[in-house]
Design a protein around this motif. Structure first.
Motif, mmCIF file in Angstrom:
data_model
loop_
_atom_site.group_PDB
_atom_site.id
_atom_site.type_symbol
_atom_site.label_atom_id
_atom_site.label_comp_id
_atom_site.label_asym_id
_atom_site.label_seq_id
_atom_site.Cartn_x
_atom_site.Cartn_y
_atom_site.Cartn_z
ATOM 1 N N ALA A 118 118.752 -80.572 66.221
ATOM 2 C CA ALA A 118 118.401 -80.620 67.498
ATOM 3 C C ALA A 118 119.398 -79.897 68.221
ATOM 4 O O ALA A 118 119.166 -79.618 69.538
ATOM 5 C CB ALA A 118 118.139 -82.104 68.036
ATOM 6 N N GLY A 158 108.159 -83.074 67.214
ATOM 7 C CA GLY A 158 109.099 -83.696 66.374
ATOM 8 C C GLY A 158 109.391 -85.120 66.306
ATOM 9 O O GLY A 158 109.451 -85.991 65.431
ATOM 10 N N CYS A 159 109.419 -85.602 67.514
ATOM 11 C CA CYS A 159 109.757 -86.951 67.857
ATOM 12 C C CYS A 159 108.325 -87.684 67.790
ATOM 13 O O CYS A 159 108.483 -89.116 67.702
ATOM 14 C CB CYS A 159 110.234 -87.166 69.176
HETATM 15 O O1 LIG Z 1 115.470 -87.801 66.617
HETATM 16 C C1 LIG Z 1 116.063 -86.692 66.404
HETATM 17 O O2 LIG Z 1 117.018 -86.333 67.094
HETATM 18 C C2 LIG Z 1 115.259 -85.764 65.558
HETATM 19 C C3 LIG Z 1 114.978 -84.559 66.186
HETATM 20 C C4 LIG Z 1 113.418 -84.433 66.005
HETATM 21 C C5 LIG Z 1 112.921 -85.769 65.372
HETATM 22 N N1 LIG Z 1 114.067 -86.392 64.780
#
Ligand SMILES: O=C(O)[C@@H]1CCC=N1
Ligand SMILES: NC(=O)C1=CN([C@@H]2O[C@H](COP(=O)(O)OP(=O)(O)OC[C@H]3O[C@@H](n4cnc5c(N)ncnc54)[C@H](OP(=O)(O)O)[C@@H]3O)[C@@H](O)[C@H]2O)C=CC1
Length: 270
Positions: free
Chosen positions: A99, A172-173
């Motif tokens: 990230a 992603g999240c």
């Molecule tokens: O939570 C996070 O920082 C990482 C980035 C996207 C998903 N998980």
């Protein structure tokens, strides 16, 4: 020229990518090199794929590969860069799935092509989207090679880096956010009835899976699905109206907090 691909950091994401690239045939065993702080988990992968290489350290991996995928947490990226950059010639393609840091930081640290890729845990079942942002030095053939690789485990969407954080919240999240909202539905049902946690949990899970399957099979939009379920004057309509009133400020605050956390990671590396 060396055509091996290296994965540094064999945690949740690094292992998913290694497994996915191999199982899909995107990489032959001989084309993959893996290293991590501890090699125990990666050794189990080599038992199943004896042709892969485990590098003893990050610099050793960098010396063998022309595509290096960094799969460590944001606070660990700088240290890994310090270790690998002296071992690289400068024309290898560096891909970071972290990230943070941003492309500018990576590009200031390393003279070769650089890409940020933001995968999703859903690619473990072939249904994730990987967001991709290339910096300007990345040539078309290099960009296409990376996109081909990630396409083997799901879909790929190119985004401008200015939109990467927002797209990451959704993509992603997103699986964790949808799971958290579903958990709250479960808790509300348990608080407001005699349903056991176990029974409510089973219903929530089945409903979640069924909803995704329905959307996929019918191509229905979210808006239409709401219309189909919410009988006019019925109980769903009352619930949807409550959510439409109360949820936007909650989700706005959530979005803001996530973007602020992303900005903090970008500023301080963790
Ligand atoms: O939570 C996070 O920082 C990482 C980035 C996207 C998903 N998980
Ligand atoms: N989890 C997700 O859904 C997503 C995560 N990401 C990004 O992916 C990255 C990794 O996340 P995730 O896989 O969940 O994290 P994990 O903690 O599961 O994995 C990180 C791995 O990096 C290894 N590691 C740490 N330091 C070093 C080092 N100096 N050299 C080599 N290996 C090292 C760790 O080893 P050890 O186990 O020995 O400590 C661990 O195996 C993060 O930057 C995150 O932002 C992006 C999209 C989605």
């Amino acid at each position: 020229m060396n055509r091996q691909t290296g994965i540094i950091g064999y945690g949740h994401m690094g292992s998913m990518l290694a497994e996915g690239f191999l199982a899909s045939g995107a990489l032959e065993q001989e084309e993959l090199v893996v290293t991590s702080r501890s090699l125990t988990a990666a050794e189990a992968l080599r038992t199943r794929y004896p042709g892969i290489t485990l590098a003893a350290d990050n610099a050793g991996l960098a010396r063998r590969c022309d595509l290096v995928v960094l799969c460590v947490r944001p606070p660990d990226v700088q240290r890994v860069l310090d270790e690998i950059i002296p071992a690289l010639r400068g024309d290898e393609h560096l891909v970071s799935i972290a990230a943070a840091p941003d492309l500018k930081t990576l590009e200031d640290a390393y003279p070769g092509p650089v890409t940020r890729a933001m995968p999703s845990i859903l690619s473990e079942v072939g249904r994730g989207t990987t967001l991709i942002a290339h910096e300007s030095r990345t040539r078309t053939t290099e960009a296409e090679r990376v996109e081909r690789l990630f396409s083997a485990i799901g879909s790929v969407v190119r985004v401008g880096e200015e939109n990467l954080a927002a797209a990451t919240v959704i993509s992603g999240c997103g699986p964790a956010l949808i799971a958290a909202i579903s958990e709250e539905l479960l808790h509300a049902a348990v608080r407001g009835s005699d349903l056991t946690r176990e029974d409510a949990g089973r219903l929530v899970r089945e409903t979640l899976i069924g909803t995704a399957a329905y959307l996929e099979a019918t191509g229905t939009s979210l808006e239409d699905l709401i219309r189909r379920v919410a009988t006019p004057g019925g109980i769903t309509e009352a619930g949807v109206a409550a959510l439409q009133t109360d949820l936007p400020p909650v989700l706005d605050a959530m979005f803001e907090r996530m973007l602020a956390r992303n900005a903090a990671l970008l500023s301080f590396g963790g």
